[in-house]
Design a protein around this motif. Structure first.
Motif, short mmCIF file in Angstrom:
data_model
loop_
_atom_site.label_atom_id
_atom_site.label_comp_id
_atom_site.label_asym_id
_atom_site.label_seq_id
_atom_site.Cartn_x
_atom_site.Cartn_y
_atom_site.Cartn_z
N LEU A 36 40.70 69.45 -3.54
CA LEU A 36 41.48 69.04 -2.37
C LEU A 36 41.48 70.10 -1.28
CD1 LEU A 36 44.45 67.19 -4.05
CD2 LEU A 36 42.37 66.24 -3.08
N HIS A 37 41.37 71.37 -1.67
CA HIS A 37 41.29 72.43 -0.67
C HIS A 37 40.03 72.24 0.17
CE1 HIS A 37 41.61 76.38 1.18
NE2 HIS A 37 40.31 76.53 0.91
N VAL A 44 39.74 68.97 8.38
CA VAL A 44 40.20 69.72 9.56
C VAL A 44 39.02 70.09 10.45
CG1 VAL A 44 41.18 71.94 10.27
CG2 VAL A 44 42.34 70.57 8.54
N GLU A 45 37.93 70.54 9.86
CA GLU A 45 36.75 70.90 10.65
C GLU A 45 36.11 69.67 11.28
OE1 GLU A 45 34.43 73.08 7.82
OE2 GLU A 45 35.56 74.95 8.18
N HIS A 46 36.12 68.55 10.58
CA HIS A 46 35.54 67.31 11.11
C HIS A 46 36.30 66.84 12.35
CE1 HIS A 46 33.47 63.48 11.13
NE2 HIS A 46 34.66 62.87 11.21
N THR A 47 37.60 67.07 12.39
CA THR A 47 38.41 66.67 13.55
C THR A 47 38.43 67.75 14.63
OG1 THR A 47 40.39 67.45 12.42
CG2 THR A 47 39.87 65.11 12.23
N HIS A 48 37.59 68.77 14.46
CA HIS A 48 37.44 69.86 15.43
C HIS A 48 38.73 70.63 15.68
CE1 HIS A 48 33.44 68.34 16.14
NE2 HIS A 48 33.95 67.14 16.41
N PRO A 56 47.12 72.90 11.11
CA PRO A 56 46.01 72.68 10.18
C PRO A 56 46.10 73.59 8.96
CG PRO A 56 45.18 72.71 12.41
CD PRO A 56 46.62 73.14 12.47
N GLY A 57 46.57 74.81 9.15
CA GLY A 57 46.74 75.74 8.03
C GLY A 57 47.77 75.23 7.03
N ILE A 58 48.87 74.66 7.53
CA ILE A 58 49.89 74.09 6.65
C ILE A 58 49.29 72.94 5.84
CG2 ILE A 58 52.04 72.75 6.62
CD1 ILE A 58 52.97 74.41 9.02
N PHE A 59 48.51 72.09 6.50
CA PHE A 59 47.87 70.95 5.82
C PHE A 59 46.93 71.43 4.72
CE2 PHE A 59 44.14 68.07 5.73
CZ PHE A 59 44.76 66.97 5.15
N ALA A 63 47.42 70.86 0.67
CA ALA A 63 46.37 70.19 -0.13
C ALA A 63 45.94 71.08 -1.29
CB ALA A 63 45.18 69.85 0.75
N THR A 64 45.93 72.38 -1.08
CA THR A 64 45.52 73.31 -2.13
C THR A 64 46.48 73.25 -3.32
OG1 THR A 64 44.55 74.78 -0.48
CG2 THR A 64 45.06 75.76 -2.61
N HIS A 65 47.75 73.05 -3.05
CA HIS A 65 48.75 73.07 -4.12
C HIS A 65 49.08 71.68 -4.69
CE1 HIS A 65 49.39 77.30 -3.63
NE2 HIS A 65 49.61 77.14 -2.33
#
Length: 156
Positions: A36-37, A44-48, A56-59, A63-65
């Protein structure tokens, strides 16, 4: 009880909510056993967006956890919600009194939260959601009152 087009419209609406919840449950199950990470980073990169930026960092961190067991639990909850919506839709379409009660109570539970949201945000979407929910509650309560009136006339 005669056919009620408004109740049938509410039944279709509730069934569509069930379909959306079922699609969400299926989507969550597709994420089980995936990295998921990496998936969040690619999204995030796909949406530029900048992965180092705050939101984006929070998202990415969330997802990582997210664990497989939690995803499965969320999917089960969404599937249960979908089942309730489908059962309610079936009952409303068939004109069942229990479904009218379920629609009235189930819709009324959300009204205070929706009113608070409209007061807090004051946007068109919140007002529309509140109006739709109030209409659903109104249709269900009206059907129940008609049923009650018809029952008391039959008893006399």
């Amino acid at each position: 009880m005669p056919s009620n087009p408004a109740l049938k419209a509410v039944a279709v609406f509730e069934a569509s909510k069930g379909l959306v919840a079922l699609a969400a449950a299926s989507g969550l199950l597709l994420l089980v056993h995936r990295d998921l990470h990496e998936l969040a980073l690619r999204l995030v990169e796909h949406t530029h967006l900048n992965p180092a930026a705050h939101y984006p960092g929070i998202f990415i961190e969330a997802a990582t956890h997210l664990q497989n067991a939690r995803l499965a639990l969320l999917a089960a909850g969404a599937a249960l919600y979908a089942t309730v919506r489908f059962v309610e839709a079936y009952g409303l379409y068939r004109g069942a009194a229990w479904a009218e009660v379920l629609a009235a109570v189930g819709g009324a539970i959300y009204v205070p939260f929706e009113v608070a949201e409209v007061i807090h945000r004051q946007d068109g979407i919140g007002v529309a959601v509140l109006a739709i929910n109030l209409a659903i509650v109104g249709v269900a309560v009206r059907a129940l009152l008609r049923r009650r009136g018809a029952g008391s006339q039959n008893a006399a």
